[in-house]
Design a protein around this motif. Structure first.
Motif, PDB file in Angstrom:
ATOM      1  N   GLU A   1      12.531  -6.799  -4.586  1.00  0.00           N
ATOM      2  CA  GLU A   1      12.006  -5.658  -5.339  1.00  0.00           C
ATOM      3  C   GLU A   1      10.834  -5.043  -4.583  1.00  0.00           C
ATOM      4  O   GLU A   1      10.241  -5.678  -3.712  1.00  0.00           O
ATOM      5  CB  GLU A   1      11.537  -6.112  -6.730  1.00  0.00           C
ATOM      6  CG  GLU A   1      12.647  -6.710  -7.583  1.00  0.00           C
ATOM      7  CD  GLU A   1      12.127  -7.356  -8.866  1.00  0.00           C
ATOM      8  OE1 GLU A   1      12.941  -7.574  -9.773  1.00  0.00           O
ATOM      9  OE2 GLU A   1      10.926  -7.662  -8.955  1.00  0.00           O
ATOM     10  N   VAL A   2      10.492  -3.799  -4.926  1.00  0.00           N
ATOM     11  CA  VAL A   2       9.291  -3.199  -4.362  1.00  0.00           C
ATOM     12  C   VAL A   2       8.080  -3.981  -4.865  1.00  0.00           C
ATOM     13  O   VAL A   2       8.169  -4.748  -5.838  1.00  0.00           O
ATOM     14  CB  VAL A   2       9.163  -1.705  -4.731  1.00  0.00           C
ATOM     15  CG1 VAL A   2      10.316  -0.910  -4.140  1.00  0.00           C
ATOM     16  CG2 VAL A   2       9.082  -1.517  -6.241  1.00  0.00           C
ATOM     17  N   ALA A   3       6.951  -3.795  -4.211  1.00  0.00           N
ATOM     18  CA  ALA A   3       5.793  -4.656  -4.446  1.00  0.00           C
ATOM     19  C   ALA A   3       5.356  -4.705  -5.905  1.00  0.00           C
ATOM     20  O   ALA A   3       5.109  -5.780  -6.458  1.00  0.00           O
ATOM     21  CB  ALA A   3       4.631  -4.206  -3.560  1.00  0.00           C
ATOM     22  N   SER A   4       5.246  -3.549  -6.560  1.00  0.00           N
ATOM     23  CA  SER A   4       4.734  -3.541  -7.936  1.00  0.00           C
ATOM     24  C   SER A   4       5.683  -4.264  -8.890  1.00  0.00           C
ATOM     25  O   SER A   4       5.253  -5.093  -9.700  1.00  0.00           O
ATOM     26  CB  SER A   4       4.489  -2.103  -8.401  1.00  0.00           C
ATOM     27  OG  SER A   4       5.678  -1.344  -8.322  1.00  0.00           O
ATOM     28  N   GLN A   5       6.985  -3.995  -8.780  1.00  0.00           N
ATOM     29  CA  GLN A   5       7.957  -4.685  -9.628  1.00  0.00           C
ATOM     30  C   GLN A   5       8.017  -6.168  -9.282  1.00  0.00           C
ATOM     31  O   GLN A   5       8.080  -7.034 -10.173  1.00  0.00           O
ATOM     32  CB  GLN A   5       9.339  -4.052  -9.454  1.00  0.00           C
ATOM     33  CG  GLN A   5       9.430  -2.615  -9.957  1.00  0.00           C
ATOM     34  CD  GLN A   5      10.774  -1.986  -9.638  1.00  0.00           C
ATOM     35  OE1 GLN A   5      11.521  -2.499  -8.794  1.00  0.00           O
ATOM     36  NE2 GLN A   5      11.088  -0.880 -10.292  1.00  0.00           N
TER      37      GLN A   5
ATOM     38  N   SER B   1       0.816  -1.213   0.000  1.00  0.00           N
ATOM     39  CA  SER B   1       0.000   0.000   0.000  1.00  0.00           C
ATOM     40  C   SER B   1       0.856   1.272   0.000  1.00  0.00           C
ATOM     41  O   SER B   1       0.377   2.341  -0.370  1.00  0.00           O
ATOM     42  CB  SER B   1      -0.933   0.016   1.212  1.00  0.00           C
ATOM     43  OG  SER B   1      -1.913  -0.994   1.099  1.00  0.00           O
ATOM     44  N   ALA B   2       2.118   1.143   0.414  1.00  0.00           N
ATOM     45  CA  ALA B   2       2.996   2.313   0.471  1.00  0.00           C
ATOM     46  C   ALA B   2       3.155   2.971  -0.900  1.00  0.00           C
ATOM     47  O   ALA B   2       3.259   4.192  -1.011  1.00  0.00           O
ATOM     48  CB  ALA B   2       4.364   1.911   1.022  1.00  0.00           C
ATOM     49  N   GLU B   3       3.132   2.143  -1.960  1.00  0.00           N
ATOM     50  CA  GLU B   3       3.289   2.695  -3.302  1.00  0.00           C
ATOM     51  C   GLU B   3       2.053   3.472  -3.756  1.00  0.00           C
ATOM     52  O   GLU B   3       2.108   4.201  -4.741  1.00  0.00           O
ATOM     53  CB  GLU B   3       3.605   1.577  -4.289  1.00  0.00           C
ATOM     54  CG  GLU B   3       4.980   0.972  -4.086  1.00  0.00           C
ATOM     55  CD  GLU B   3       5.308  -0.075  -5.132  1.00  0.00           C
ATOM     56  OE1 GLU B   3       5.496   0.304  -6.300  1.00  0.00           O
ATOM     57  OE2 GLU B   3       5.372  -1.273  -4.781  1.00  0.00           O
ATOM     58  N   SER B   4       0.963   3.336  -3.024  1.00  0.00           N
ATOM     59  CA  SER B   4      -0.230   4.129  -3.304  1.00  0.00           C
ATOM     60  C   SER B   4      -0.250   5.423  -2.488  1.00  0.00           C
ATOM     61  O   SER B   4      -1.141   6.246  -2.645  1.00  0.00           O
ATOM     62  CB  SER B   4      -1.495   3.316  -2.994  1.00  0.00           C
ATOM     63  OG  SER B   4      -1.657   2.264  -3.918  1.00  0.00           O
ATOM     64  N   GLY B   5       0.740   5.563  -1.585  1.00  0.00           N
ATOM     65  CA  GLY B   5       0.825   6.781  -0.792  1.00  0.00           C
ATOM     66  C   GLY B   5       0.386   6.627   0.648  1.00  0.00           C
ATOM     67  O   GLY B   5       0.275   7.617   1.370  1.00  0.00           O
ATOM     68  N   ILE B   6       0.121   5.389   1.080  1.00  0.00           N
ATOM     69  CA  ILE B   6      -0.251   5.146   2.464  1.00  0.00           C
ATOM     70  C   ILE B   6       1.014   4.817   3.242  1.00  0.00           C
ATOM     71  O   ILE B   6       1.718   3.867   2.932  1.00  0.00           O
ATOM     72  CB  ILE B   6      -1.272   3.999   2.571  1.00  0.00           C
ATOM     73  CG1 ILE B   6      -2.575   4.406   1.872  1.00  0.00           C
ATOM     74  CG2 ILE B   6      -1.528   3.649   4.030  1.00  0.00           C
ATOM     75  CD1 ILE B   6      -3.644   3.345   1.909  1.00  0.00           C
ATOM     76  N   LYS B   7       1.288   5.607   4.267  1.00  0.00           N
ATOM     77  CA  LYS B   7       2.555   5.476   4.982  1.00  0.00           C
ATOM     78  C   LYS B   7       2.538   4.316   5.969  1.00  0.00           C
ATOM     79  O   LYS B   7       1.515   3.950   6.515  1.00  0.00           O
ATOM     80  CB  LYS B   7       2.865   6.781   5.728  1.00  0.00           C
ATOM     81  CG  LYS B   7       3.144   7.961   4.811  1.00  0.00           C
ATOM     82  CD  LYS B   7       3.521   9.192   5.595  1.00  0.00           C
ATOM     83  CE  LYS B   7       3.806  10.379   4.670  1.00  0.00           C
ATOM     84  NZ  LYS B   7       4.142  11.595   5.424  1.00  0.00           N
TER      85      LYS B   7
ATOM     86  N   ASN C   1      -2.475   0.366  -6.672  1.00  0.00           N
ATOM     87  CA  ASN C   1      -1.334   0.459  -7.579  1.00  0.00           C
ATOM     88  C   ASN C   1      -1.167  -0.837  -8.369  1.00  0.00           C
ATOM     89  O   ASN C   1      -1.991  -1.757  -8.265  1.00  0.00           O
ATOM     90  CB  ASN C   1      -0.060   0.819  -6.799  1.00  0.00           C
ATOM     91  CG  ASN C   1       0.290  -0.228  -5.748  1.00  0.00           C
ATOM     92  OD1 ASN C   1       0.504  -1.394  -6.049  1.00  0.00           O
ATOM     93  ND2 ASN C   1       0.336   0.194  -4.479  1.00  0.00           N
ATOM     94  N   LEU C   2      -0.099  -0.896  -9.144  1.00  0.00           N
ATOM     95  CA  LEU C   2       0.113  -2.045 -10.021  1.00  0.00           C
ATOM     96  C   LEU C   2       0.191  -3.357  -9.250  1.00  0.00           C
ATOM     97  O   LEU C   2      -0.272  -4.397  -9.721  1.00  0.00           O
ATOM     98  CB  LEU C   2       1.397  -1.836 -10.835  1.00  0.00           C
ATOM     99  CG  LEU C   2       1.742  -2.923 -11.858  1.00  0.00           C
ATOM    100  CD1 LEU C   2       0.636  -3.038 -12.910  1.00  0.00           C
ATOM    101  CD2 LEU C   2       3.088  -2.605 -12.529  1.00  0.00           C
TER     102      LEU C   2
END
Length: 230
Positions: free
Chosen positions: A213-217, A14-20, A67-68
């Motif tokens: 890798e980060v979640a989306s990748q 969720s961090a990649e969507s902007g949730i800290k 996100n992705l």
């Protein structure tokens, strides 16, 4: 018949969507000590602060999008029977289209009675003093705070035991009992661990495929690996 993919997700997706997340910032969550806003003691000490904190989180949730990583998990339902067990309290998995989502730590868009934990209501706006259940008991956020039991744990364990593939995405596997779910997978089940800074996991039950890798990748990488099994 589709094989079953069980996925444990945490704050990293969720961090990649902007949730800290507070795990990378010395125990602070959106500027607050988690002991003040995510414990029964914090609620008893200053319920006004806790209500305000979750009201702001609820409003923030309206401003972010899946996100992705969320989207790929939903797309994998075309190939697998996907069950998501999430430590997150947001609804981004559902909004991305995932159909089977179990929230271990509660849901931001629900509230419950302070007197009856089974009295749960959908709630999308601010929660205030004077918002009561049917017996005039104050409502509280439907969040499993530190020190409280995890009601959905038995269901999560049962789901994990039936996995053909198990993936861990965006969680440091430091918060128990969620972190212990990996040990309920069958011995021959492939386990994938997506995290840009993966911790060493104390388990010998499974072959572990680490995707740093980060979640989306990482989800793009995982999708290719899983499709190759079909």
């Amino acid at each position: 018949m589709k094989k079953k993919l069980v996925v444990l997700t945490g704050a990293g997706i969720s961090a990649e969507s902007g949730i800290k997340t507070f795990r990378d910032s010395d125990g602070l969550w959106e500027g607050h000590d988690v002991m003040d806003v995510a414990t029964p003691e914090g609620w008893n000490r200053n319920p006004a602060l806790v209500l305000d904190f979750y009201n702001k989180r609820r409003q923030q949730l309206k401003e972010v999008q899946p996100n992705l990583g969320h989207q790929i998990l939903a797309e994998l339902e075309n190939h697998f029977e996907v069950h998501i067990i999430t430590q997150n309290v947001d609804d981004l998995h559902e909004r991305a289209g995932s159909k089977e989502v179990l929230h271990l730590h509660g849901e931001l868009l629900k509230v419950r009675s302070t007197a009856n934990p089974n009295y749960i209501l959908d709630w999308t706006e601010d929660l205030n003093f004077g918002d009561f259940d049917s017996n005039q008991n104050q409502l509280r956020p439907h969040i499993v705070w530190f020190g409280e039991e995890v009601p959905a744990l038995d269901e999560a364990i049962a789901i994990t035991k039936t996995a053909d593939y198990f993936a861990v995405i965006g969680t440091s596997l430091q918060v128990y009992p969620a972190a212990g779910l990996i040990d309920f997978t069958a011995a021959d089940v492939p386990v994938f661990y997506i995290d840009p800074k993966p911790n060493k996991i104390p388990t010998i039950r499974n072959p572990l495929d680490i995707i740093p890798e980060v979640a989306s990748q990482g989800m793009e990488t995982l999708k290719k690996k899983l499709i190759a099994f079909i």
